[in-house]
Design an enzyme around this catalytic site. Sequence first.
Site, short mmCIF file in Angstrom:
data_model
loop_
_atom_site.label_atom_id
_atom_site.label_comp_id
_atom_site.label_asym_id
_atom_site.label_seq_id
_atom_site.Cartn_x
_atom_site.Cartn_y
_atom_site.Cartn_z
N SER A 109 4.97 -1.72 -5.62
CA SER A 109 4.52 -1.43 -4.11
C SER A 109 3.19 -1.50 -3.99
O SER A 109 2.66 -1.21 -2.70
CB SER A 109 5.08 -0.10 -4.02
N LYS A 146 0.72 5.42 -3.94
CA LYS A 146 0.68 4.76 -2.68
C LYS A 146 -0.86 5.13 -1.97
O LYS A 146 -1.51 5.97 -2.72
CB LYS A 146 1.52 5.31 -1.92
#
Lengths: 188, 188
Positions: A109, A146
């Site tokens: 990610s 993230k």
Amino acid sequence: MKPDYLAAIKQFYGKAKRLPSYSEMLDLFGLSSKNAVHKIVHKWIEDGLLKKENSKLAPTGKFFALPLLGMVRAGQPILADENKSYLTLDEYLIDDPSSSFLLKVRGDSMVNAGIFEDDLVIIDMKRSALSGDIVLAEIDKEWTLKYLKKDKNRIYLEAANDKYPPLHPKKELKVHGVVMGVIRKFRS
Amino acid sequence: MKPDYLAAIKQFYGKAKRLPSYSEMLDLFGLSSKNAVHKIVHKWIEDGLLKKENSKLAPTGKFFALPLLGMVRAGQPILADENKSYLTLDEYLIDDPSSSFLLKVRGDSMVNAGIFEDDLVIIDMKRSALSGDIVLAEIDKEWTLKYLKKDKNRIYLEAANDKYPPLHPKKELKVHGVVMGVIRKFRS
DNA sequence: TATTCTATAGAACGATCGTTCACTTTGTCA
DNA sequence: TGACAAAGTGAACGATCGTTCTATAGAATA
């Protein structure tokens, strides 16, 4: 062939994480007079490899750090004597060892930020996270790595991979640490 | 509030790169009996933070290394006591300090390998390069960071960026070192 | 309050520390 | 070859090392 005393003491320090005493250097160097050792050490102190600190021997940065070179386009990357720079990776990357840990990355990610699977990221738990930082966060009980983003008054997470949509917390979003850096090994 | 002796000695080691003597610990801890220090140190040795090596005090890996955690999907990343792992970045990334140096990266020719501008790469000059390694090479007097590739009997360089074509040497191709790893700092 | 435990104090000890002395060996260069 | 410099020997020194002993103070427990 002269024995390489410097290599020997560096190897000793690398293993023991401390400098040997003069007596230990006698064995290490294969000498039999402490005076000989004393002169050798004195030279290293003059060269700035070691130093006397509180009348005790200690290594300087130059002793165990790596030289840092700059890439000169179309030229040989050279470290001029004048602007010599040495650094250790631990010092470079870790601000506060007591609040930091390493985390092996899973998933893709964050590929656009250059963080791949199996990379190690350095996480500092005490740093306050700013918008735009990469953080280790817990969003609705799920842990993830993230970007932390702020949109007006709402805080949410964003991946560095177009495959994944932004994550808005349903209930809660906890930031457990800030990613200070990433390291990746190509060869072992 | 008890004084944090461990934090004090870690701070000392972080600065001086050596452990303090008992007398120095007296000052450091604000005590006035060496016996008190002796017991404190003894406890640390039992905890595996320090060790006696050749009857001299030395830190163990646990003393200054960072804990390494694994990311468990949808779970808290925890380091169980049984498979605890600690490592220092220098030890992890640098195989042979005497033949290694750091290089600050210029250009975007290796972005697909996750090497960006201003990253630091660790270069080992003594490693023999294999096909597929990222190397610091000199191709026709120009220095560059590229993949080393072998096509039949010819050796050439390849960027990790579609913008750049493969580089075949007109005259000579020298490999000056192998890229062992890369480190990038996000925050300072 | 009396008792126990832990942490620190304080002193003493031999062992090892690093420094310094004078001397000898080795290597280099004119 | 002779002279000088660099490197190593060997012994001695006071200073500091870490260990160990007994004693005291304070907190915890009962």
